[in-house]
Design a protein around this motif. Sequence first.
Motif, PDB file in Angstrom:
ATOM      1  N   THR A   1     -12.737   5.544   8.092  1.00 25.16           N
ATOM      2  CA  THR A   1     -12.451   7.106   8.193  1.00 25.16           C
ATOM      3  C   THR A   1     -10.992   7.189   8.058  1.00 25.16           C
ATOM      4  OG1 THR A   1     -14.579   7.430   9.442  1.00 25.16           O
ATOM      5  CG2 THR A   1     -12.618   8.998   9.509  1.00 25.16           C
TER       6      THR A   1
ATOM      7  N   PHE B   1      -9.927   6.618   4.267  1.00 18.81           N
ATOM      8  CA  PHE B   1     -10.383   7.874   3.684  1.00 18.81           C
ATOM      9  C   PHE B   1      -9.351   8.921   3.679  1.00 18.81           C
ATOM     10  CE2 PHE B   1     -12.207  12.192   3.813  1.00 18.81           C
ATOM     11  CZ  PHE B   1     -12.971  12.251   2.571  1.00 18.81           C
ATOM     12  N   TYR B   2      -8.897   9.356   4.979  1.00 21.60           N
ATOM     13  CA  TYR B   2      -7.851  10.271   5.311  1.00 21.60           C
ATOM     14  C   TYR B   2      -6.609  10.070   4.798  1.00 21.60           C
ATOM     15  CZ  TYR B   2     -10.953  13.263   7.761  1.00 21.60           C
ATOM     16  OH  TYR B   2     -11.942  14.139   8.154  1.00 21.60           O
TER      17      TYR B   2
ATOM     18  N   ALA C   1     -15.215  10.418  -2.972  1.00 17.92           N
ATOM     19  CA  ALA C   1     -15.548  11.162  -1.746  1.00 17.92           C
ATOM     20  C   ALA C   1     -16.678  12.298  -2.241  1.00 17.92           C
ATOM     21  CB  ALA C   1     -14.088  11.962  -1.243  1.00 17.92           C
TER      22      ALA C   1
ATOM     23  N   ASP D   1     -15.994  14.038   4.611  1.00 24.81           N
ATOM     24  CA  ASP D   1     -15.461  12.645   5.101  1.00 24.81           C
ATOM     25  C   ASP D   1     -16.559  11.686   5.155  1.00 24.81           C
ATOM     26  OD1 ASP D   1     -16.553  12.550   7.760  1.00 24.81           O
ATOM     27  OD2 ASP D   1     -14.542  12.802   8.522  1.00 24.81           O
TER      28      ASP D   1
ATOM     29  N   ILE E   1     -14.573  19.125   5.186  1.00 20.89           N
ATOM     30  CA  ILE E   1     -13.032  19.035   5.008  1.00 20.89           C
ATOM     31  C   ILE E   1     -12.607  20.089   4.169  1.00 20.89           C
ATOM     32  CG2 ILE E   1     -10.942  17.673   5.012  1.00 20.89           C
ATOM     33  CD1 ILE E   1     -12.810  16.717   6.870  1.00 20.89           C
TER      34      ILE E   1
END
Length: 122
Positions: free
Chosen positions: A9, A12-13, A83, A103, A109
């Motif tokens: 996670t 990803f961000y 994504a 996500d 998001i």
Amino acid sequence: MLANDVGETADFYCAILDLKRHFDSDWFIILTPADGPLIELAILNVQNPIVPENMSQRATGGILTFVVENVHLAHDAAKAVDAKIVSGPTAMPYGQERLLIEDPNGQLIDISSPTAPLTSAG
């Protein structure tokens, strides 16, 4: 934010929003903007004992929103990490261009950029 895999996670961000790891452990990661800790995004392992038992079972239904300078850069980054893109950059009537993605945990998001103010002829 709760996650089953805090590392995945966080990656990803970091990839999509140009965040960096400010604090890193196997169950808890804090992300901040690459150019300074103006905000923090904390990601906790949903199975960690400090998470209240009923929270790990709670249904979600919110939208996490980030405002960035250029939504198209975030869109390119989202595509680069495969994504799930719910809706590509779209001009919204409230003066922003919005990208919707999920996500790795299924969290919706909203990544938006302000657009130039509308002018009226007259």
